[in-house]
Design an enzyme around this catalytic site. Structure first.
Site, PDB file in Angstrom:
ATOM      1  N   GLU A 163       0.800  -1.245   0.000  1.00  0.00           N
ATOM      2  CA  GLU A 163       0.000   0.000   0.000  1.00  0.00           C
ATOM      3  C   GLU A 163       0.825   1.285   0.000  1.00  0.00           C
ATOM      4  OE1 GLU A 163      -2.754  -0.437   3.273  1.00  0.00           O
ATOM      5  OE2 GLU A 163      -3.612  -2.262   2.430  1.00  0.00           O
ATOM      6  N   ASN A 205       2.108  -5.179  -3.154  1.00  0.00           N
ATOM      7  CA  ASN A 205       0.697  -5.478  -2.881  1.00  0.00           C
ATOM      8  C   ASN A 205      -0.078  -4.187  -2.604  1.00  0.00           C
ATOM      9  OD1 ASN A 205      -1.291  -7.629  -2.292  1.00  0.00           O
ATOM     10  ND2 ASN A 205      -1.234  -6.864  -0.178  1.00  0.00           N
ATOM     11  N   HIS A 242     -10.509  -5.711  -2.598  1.00  0.00           N
ATOM     12  CA  HIS A 242     -11.592  -5.495  -1.622  1.00  0.00           C
ATOM     13  C   HIS A 242     -12.679  -4.692  -2.337  1.00  0.00           C
ATOM     14  CE1 HIS A 242      -9.268  -7.007   1.718  1.00  0.00           C
ATOM     15  NE2 HIS A 242      -8.284  -6.181   1.448  1.00  0.00           N
ATOM     16  N   GLU A 271      -6.387 -10.551  -1.440  1.00  0.00           N
ATOM     17  CA  GLU A 271      -7.226 -10.311  -0.246  1.00  0.00           C
ATOM     18  C   GLU A 271      -8.696 -10.198  -0.648  1.00  0.00           C
ATOM     19  OE1 GLU A 271      -5.755  -6.992   2.072  1.00  0.00           O
ATOM     20  OE2 GLU A 271      -3.671  -7.557   1.720  1.00  0.00           O
ATOM     21  N   ASP A 273     -12.437  -9.937  -1.222  1.00  0.00           N
ATOM     22  CA  ASP A 273     -13.757 -10.004  -0.595  1.00  0.00           C
ATOM     23  C   ASP A 273     -14.671  -9.030  -1.329  1.00  0.00           C
ATOM     24  OD1 ASP A 273     -12.827  -7.599   0.570  1.00  0.00           O
ATOM     25  OD2 ASP A 273     -12.637  -8.463   2.567  1.00  0.00           O
TER      26      ASP A 273
HETATM   27  O1  9MR Z   1      -8.000  -7.956   8.210  1.00  0.00           O
HETATM   28  C1  9MR Z   1      -7.078  -7.170   8.904  1.00  0.00           C
HETATM   29  C2  9MR Z   1      -7.703  -6.643  10.176  1.00  0.00           C
HETATM   30  O2  9MR Z   1      -7.910  -7.701  11.087  1.00  0.00           O
HETATM   31  C3  9MR Z   1      -6.813  -5.589  10.801  1.00  0.00           C
HETATM   32  O3  9MR Z   1      -7.490  -4.990  11.892  1.00  0.00           O
HETATM   33  C4  9MR Z   1      -6.451  -4.544   9.786  1.00  0.00           C
HETATM   34  C5  9MR Z   1      -5.529  -3.513  10.384  1.00  0.00           C
HETATM   35  O4  9MR Z   1      -4.941  -2.684   9.441  1.00  0.00           O
HETATM   36  O5  9MR Z   1      -5.812  -5.155   8.672  1.00  0.00           O
HETATM   37  C6  9MR Z   1      -6.667  -6.025   8.008  1.00  0.00           C
HETATM   38  O6  9MR Z   1      -6.030  -6.532   6.858  1.00  0.00           O
HETATM   39  C7  9MR Z   1      -5.666  -5.570   5.875  1.00  0.00           C
HETATM   40  C8  9MR Z   1      -4.430  -6.074   5.181  1.00  0.00           C
HETATM   41  O7  9MR Z   1      -3.405  -6.330   6.107  1.00  0.00           O
HETATM   42  C9  9MR Z   1      -3.933  -5.091   4.132  1.00  0.00           C
HETATM   43  N1  9MR Z   1      -4.990  -4.743   3.216  1.00  0.00           N
HETATM   44  C10 9MR Z   1      -6.247  -4.335   3.797  1.00  0.00           C
HETATM   45  C11 9MR Z   1      -6.728  -5.392   4.790  1.00  0.00           C
HETATM   46  C12 9MR Z   1      -8.098  -5.042   5.302  1.00  0.00           C
HETATM   47  O8  9MR Z   1      -8.067  -3.868   6.046  1.00  0.00           O
END
Ligand code: 9MR
Length: 461
Positions: A163, A205, A242, A271, A273
């Site tokens: 990111e 990513n 997402h 990732e 969804d």
């Molecule tokens: O799913 C993850 C969630 O449990 C955490 O609280 C969050 C914190 O930043 O991160 C989520 O996963 C993220 C991933 O690491 C990077 N891309 C976005 C995902 C969804 O927020």
């Protein structure tokens, strides 16, 4: 994972169907089910792809969850357990307990692991959030090196940088403490990761990079093209994917994936969804799977959780299983789309054996450097030797950069090369360590103005 029998059957079926097509269309519609994979991993495996999910270590004791995860998926991402705040909660103090729960579960069940994520502006430990400049750059590179070294040989693909681009129309890098250390921070992270784990695929990513016409997609594309042209070690691009009504599945997704793949990188959906329900959600999932299957270098798809209730946005019911573990319409559409086939990944993902193989490329011990006290003219360093399997003894090298000089040592017996920059440390006494056991030695460096951390190695006998 690839099932040659199934693929042969599929080719034979294809020829058979082709021969009948002109006269008996109805028969061709009914036949493909004969070769169908009955789980997501089996169906994806027919074309040499993997199908993965994010796992939370704390949920593995839930048997509904772990049963579905084990049955359906063969690529595992730690949802939070391998992020910077989890693995280096205090500077130089690495913690792998939670990450290891997931890696060990995956490997014991014959699954591969995607590492997520080595360098990111978010989920940084508190000590790192307050850093800047050279100190932050070095801390980031040390983090990448230590974590990738620790997991060397166990990771299929690493999200090396996550990111790093801004949303919106600017096409700019995201402002962050890491970005402010210099624009080359991303390539520096990739180089450090390659040195630490030469066999893992190294990915960039990001999210909101699915629509080919978006500025952010173009900006990432230009970075990857630049990296490939200059030999920066990048192997893959992860598309988080997402989606919801505000950020729908784009109709040009296939274009995005194929244009990136044409740069000479693998692409992975990392990732996935999609918020929604019923047939609308199912159709969008189908579109994503079809876009991936149309691109030979789209090597796998990972959904971001198992059941809707496990999701980071549970209220949007974005996953393939409902809260009770039942298969949703979206599951069936994904399975059918995988079974309908597409291009074949020319380099199918191998399935690891059920037991952990010996570590590769560095003998069976690992050396980890941590920073100690600092003074105006000198600093202390500590090297922790960890036996990956039982060893009889170890040797560790510590290389300092001129004009640095090591002026004191403890807990080991040193010797020196002719330059005086490379110290080889051997144990005082036997050096035998059981698997997983650690031992440390230390030294003082007179830095003479150069604060660069020494590099360390370990070899075992
Ligand atoms: O799913 C993850 C969630 O449990 C955490 O609280 C969050 C914190 O930043 O991160 C989520 O996963 C993220 C991933 O690491 C990077 N891309 C976005 C995902 C969804 O927020």
């Amino acid at each position: 994972m690839t099932n040659p029998d199934l693929r042969t059957r599929r080719r034979r079926l294809g020829a058979f169907v082709g021969g009948l097509a002109a006269t008996a269309l109805a028969v061709t519609m009914a036949l493909p089910a004969a070769a169908a994979g009955s789980t997501l991993q089996a169906a994806a495996g027919e074309s040499g792809r993997y199908f993965g999910t994010a796992i939370a270590a704390s949920r593995l004791s839930d048997s509904t969850y772990s049963t579905i995860a084990n049955r359906e998926f063969n690529m595992i991402t730690a949802e939070n357990e391998m992020k910077m705040d989890a693995t280096e909660p205090s500077q130089g103090q690495f913690s792998y307990t939670q990450g290891d729960r997931i890696v060990n579960w995956a490997r014991q069940n014959g699954k591969q692991v995607r590492g997520h994520a080595l360098a990111w502006h978010s989920q940084q430990p508190g000590w790192m959030q307050n850093m800047s400049g050279t100190a932050l750059r070095n801390a980031m590179l040390n983090h990448v090196t230590q974590v990738a070294t620790y997991y060397r040989g166990k990771i299929h693909s690493w999200d090396v940088v996550n990111e790093a681009f801004a949303d919106g129309s600017s096409g700019a890098r995201r402002d962050s403490n890491l970005q402010r250390t210099g624009n080359d921070w991303i390539e520096a992270a990739f180089r450090a990761a390659r040195a630490a784990d030469p066999n893992a695929k190294l990915c960039y990513n990001d999210y909101n990079t699915d629509n080919w016409s978006h500025a952010k997609t173009q900006a990432v594309y230009n970075m990857v093209r630049d990296f490939k042209s200059r030999g920066v070690p990048i192997d893959c691009v992860g598309f988080q994917a997402h989606f919801n009504s505000g950020n729908p599945v784009p109709s040009n997704y296939h274009t995005t994936l194929s244009n990136f793949a044409a740069l000479g990188v693998d692409v992975q959906i990392t990732e996935l969804d999609i918020e929604g329900s019923g047939s609308s959600q199912a159709q969008q999932y189908q579109g994503i799977v079809q876009a991936c299957l149309a691109v030979a270098r789209c090597t796998g798809i990972t959904v971001w959780g198992v059941r809707d209730t496990d999701s980071w946005r549970a209220s949007g019911t974005p996953l393939l299983f409902d809260g009770s573990g039942n298969k949703k319409a979206a599951y069936t559409s994904v399975l059918n789309a995988l079974n309908a086939g597409g291009t074949t990944n020319p380099n199918p993902t191998p399935t690891p054996g059920p037991t952990t193989p010996p570590p590769t490329g560095g003998g069976s011990c690992t050396a980890t450097y941590s920073e100690g006290e600092k003074w105006g003219d000198r600093f202390n360093g500590v090297v922790t030797i960890r036996a990956n399997s039982a060893i009889n003894s170890w040797r560790s090298t510590v290389t300092v950069r001129s004009p640095q000089k090591i002026i004191a040592t403890w807990s080991g017996t040193p010797s020196w090369d002719s330059s005086g920059n490379v110290m080889t440390m051997v144990p005082n006494g036997s050096g035998a360590l059981a698997a997983g056991q650690t031992v440390s030695f230390g030294f003082t460096v007179q830095h003479n103005g150069n604060w660069t951390w020494p590099s360390v190695t370990c070899s075992a006998s």
